[in-house]
Scaffold this motif. Structure first.
Motif, PDB file in Angstrom:
ATOM      1  N   VAL A 154       0.841  -1.198   0.000  1.00 56.53           N
ATOM      2  CA  VAL A 154       0.000   0.000   0.000  1.00 56.53           C
ATOM      3  C   VAL A 154       0.878   1.251   0.000  1.00 56.53           C
ATOM      4  O   VAL A 154       0.690   2.173  -0.804  1.00 56.53           O
ATOM      5  CB  VAL A 154      -0.964   0.002   1.199  1.00 56.53           C
ATOM      6  CG1 VAL A 154      -1.711   1.334   1.279  1.00 56.53           C
ATOM      7  CG2 VAL A 154      -1.953  -1.148   1.083  1.00 56.53           C
ATOM      8  N   PHE A 155       1.865   1.282   0.904  1.00 57.12           N
ATOM      9  CA  PHE A 155       2.757   2.443   0.908  1.00 57.12           C
ATOM     10  C   PHE A 155       3.583   2.493  -0.366  1.00 57.12           C
ATOM     11  O   PHE A 155       3.896   3.579  -0.870  1.00 57.12           O
ATOM     12  CB  PHE A 155       3.680   2.419   2.123  1.00 57.12           C
ATOM     13  CG  PHE A 155       4.526   3.660   2.243  1.00 57.12           C
ATOM     14  CD1 PHE A 155       3.992   4.833   2.759  1.00 57.12           C
ATOM     15  CD2 PHE A 155       5.840   3.672   1.806  1.00 57.12           C
ATOM     16  CE1 PHE A 155       4.755   5.991   2.857  1.00 57.12           C
ATOM     17  CE2 PHE A 155       6.621   4.821   1.894  1.00 57.12           C
ATOM     18  CZ  PHE A 155       6.062   5.981   2.416  1.00 57.12           C
ATOM     19  N   LEU A 156       3.942   1.323  -0.897  1.00 55.31           N
ATOM     20  CA  LEU A 156       4.668   1.291  -2.160  1.00 55.31           C
ATOM     21  C   LEU A 156       3.860   1.951  -3.269  1.00 55.31           C
ATOM     22  O   LEU A 156       4.393   2.699  -4.089  1.00 55.31           O
ATOM     23  CB  LEU A 156       5.006  -0.159  -2.537  1.00 55.31           C
ATOM     24  CG  LEU A 156       5.675  -0.379  -3.893  1.00 55.31           C
ATOM     25  CD1 LEU A 156       6.997   0.383  -3.973  1.00 55.31           C
ATOM     26  CD2 LEU A 156       5.909  -1.874  -4.120  1.00 55.31           C
ATOM     27  N   GLY A 157       2.550   1.668  -3.277  1.00 55.48           N
ATOM     28  CA  GLY A 157       1.685   2.320  -4.254  1.00 55.48           C
ATOM     29  C   GLY A 157       1.643   3.831  -4.061  1.00 55.48           C
ATOM     30  O   GLY A 157       1.704   4.596  -5.020  1.00 55.48           O
ATOM     31  N   LEU A 158       1.540   4.252  -2.792  1.00 53.05           N
ATOM     32  CA  LEU A 158       1.542   5.690  -2.509  1.00 53.05           C
ATOM     33  C   LEU A 158       2.877   6.318  -2.881  1.00 53.05           C
ATOM     34  O   LEU A 158       2.924   7.446  -3.384  1.00 53.05           O
ATOM     35  CB  LEU A 158       1.252   5.916  -1.025  1.00 53.05           C
ATOM     36  CG  LEU A 158      -0.154   5.538  -0.544  1.00 53.05           C
ATOM     37  CD1 LEU A 158      -0.232   5.631   0.977  1.00 53.05           C
ATOM     38  CD2 LEU A 158      -1.197   6.424  -1.188  1.00 53.05           C
ATOM     39  N   TYR A 159       3.947   5.587  -2.642  1.00 48.16           N
ATOM     40  CA  TYR A 159       5.280   6.068  -2.983  1.00 48.16           C
ATOM     41  C   TYR A 159       5.403   6.267  -4.499  1.00 48.16           C
ATOM     42  O   TYR A 159       6.010   7.231  -4.970  1.00 48.16           O
ATOM     43  CB  TYR A 159       6.307   5.062  -2.489  1.00 48.16           C
ATOM     44  CG  TYR A 159       7.730   5.586  -2.440  1.00 48.16           C
ATOM     45  CD1 TYR A 159       8.057   6.743  -1.760  1.00 48.16           C
ATOM     46  CD2 TYR A 159       8.757   4.874  -3.059  1.00 48.16           C
ATOM     47  CE1 TYR A 159       9.357   7.206  -1.698  1.00 48.16           C
ATOM     48  CE2 TYR A 159      10.064   5.327  -3.006  1.00 48.16           C
ATOM     49  CZ  TYR A 159      10.359   6.490  -2.331  1.00 48.16           C
ATOM     50  OH  TYR A 159      11.652   6.951  -2.282  1.00 48.16           O
TER      51      TYR A 159
END
Length: 421
Positions: A154-159
């Motif tokens: 999820v954070f990877l997507g936001l990143y």
């Protein structure tokens, strides 16, 4: 075992689905960014910017290698409950990326004249910003790989969303300027500043979750499989060349105007490439930590899913190509519809090759795909330098990639049937 595999498959699909949604959103923003550029820049300037983006992707090959191997190593170390070892590995890679960034910057300044000829651009400020953007482009892929290995999808997507965000801010800042020269300088400056900001954010996020005070430092150390690194680097060079060779071929054979026209068509194909990247990002750490008996089934299901989605998407795009181009780009880009068939062939082969590349690096079986991609690179060189027309060159390039996909898939599953892990 079948029940455990099904649970793992569901987790894989959920992670891939979440990341795919985020990447589709990032792709939509990137797509809007490209459309905005096509509207505010001349066709010639748009073609130059697209070649710059392709250059950034090609020079980011070491970063792609960091992404894949960081994902693999961090996933393996965390599967052994060794956070200190994972953090030690991340820190060592960050130092190597910093040295690489400095080297790229000074090398870029040293090849100023050839770079000026390649880009058909004589603005020193824009060229300097291009070199700096190339140098700073390694941190985001490194930290993305670490996040993938941690399975923080999820954070990877936001990143990943941060990239189109700072590009769009740059496009908005460039609108008040009247000349292509000024607008291109502002666009490149936004990439430089955005790259620096995302590097700081990625480092702080990883430090907070892996650098745990009081935890014993790993005795494992930041060890590297030199053969795997070398082969992965060669694979990523050839893969980046294949992904971006179409735009380079269009400019080399047809000139700047045709490059701008073709770039409009190629963006439709790049959408499917981003979808395949989402699946491959989840596939790599999953393959690295999967049991040997589960790997072949994991690859088979992934290839079938990516093939189906790619074929359906390309069919829809080809049916609606002219109205889509008219609506999005305007009438001056309608000739791009003539290139949609070769774009589809390229996109389909790239999607499958993305999955295969991530899988084979994940299981550390890279020799065969390295050799296949080196042969493909020679095929690409022949297509670019010996073809008389753009469509012919692009068709040859797409067929070469598809043959590479078929060879790698067939030879691997043949080995599995013969008892290889």
């Amino acid at each position: 075992m079948e029940r455990n595999f099904n649970i793992g498959a569901r987790g894989f699909l959920e992670s891939a689905g979440a990341l795919l949604f985020m990447n589709l959103l990032a792709n939509a923003l990137n797509y809007g960014y490209q459309i905005l550029l096509a509207r505010v820049l001349s066709v010639e300037a748009f073609g130059i910017m697209y070649v710059i983006f392709s250059l950034l992707m090609i020079l980011a090959v070491p970063g792609n290698t960091f992404t894949m191997l960081a994902a693999k190593e961090v996933a393996v170390r965390l599967s052994r409950n060794c956070r200190s070892g994972a953090w030690e590995y991340v820190g060592d890679l960050t130092k190597k990326v910093t040295f690489l960034s400095c080297a790229v910057f000074f090398c870029g300044l040293a090849v100023y004249v050839p770079l000026k000829a390649l880009l058909h651009m004589d603005d020193p400020l824009a060229l300097g910003l291009t070199v700096l953007a190339c140098a700073l482009g390694y941190y985001h892929p490194l930290f993305s790989g670490c996040l993938s290995g941690m399975r923080r999808f999820v954070f990877l997507g936001l990143y990943g969303l941060m990239i189109p965000a700072y590009k769009l801010l740059g496009a908005a800042a460039a609108l008040p300027f009247q000349t292509d020269r000024s607008r291109m300088a502002v666009l490149l400056l936004s990439i430089v500043l955005g790259s620096a900001a995302t590097a700081v954010i990625g480092w702080r996020y990883l430090k907070q979750r892996l650098d745990v005070p009081g935890e014993t430092v790993s005795s494992e150390g930041a060890k590297y499989d030199r053969a795997l690194w070398g082969e992965s680097f060669a694979i990523n060079i050839c893969f980046a060349l294949y992904v971006n060779i179409d735009v380079i071929a269009a400019q080399h054979i047809g000139g700047e105007s045709l490059s701008g026209i073709y770039s409009a068509a190629s963006l439709f194909g790049k959408m499917l490439y981003y979808c395949a990247v989402s699946v491959g990002t989840v596939l790599l750490p999953a393959a690295a930590t999967a049991e040997a008996g589960e790997r072949a089934a994991l690859l088979r299901r992934t290839l079938l899913a990516v093939s189906g989605v790619s074929a359906a998407g390309l069919l829809l795009v080809n049916l609606l190509k002219r109205p889509l181009i008219q609506l999005i780009y305007g009438a001056k880009y309608l000739p791009a519809a003539d290139y949609m068939a070769v774009v589809s062939l390229l996109s389909f082969s790239i999607a499958l090759l993305t999955v295969l590349t991530n899988y084979f690096i994940g299981i550390a079986r890279t020799r065969r795909i390295r050799n296949a991609l080196l042969a493909l690179a020679l095929w690409l060189a022949g297509a670019v330098f010996f073809s008389s027309g753009v469509k012919t060159a692009l068709a040859i390039i797409g067929c070469g990639g598809l043959l590479c996909d078929l060879y790698l898939s067939a030879s691997y599953f043949r080995d599995v049937r013969r008892g290889a892990p």
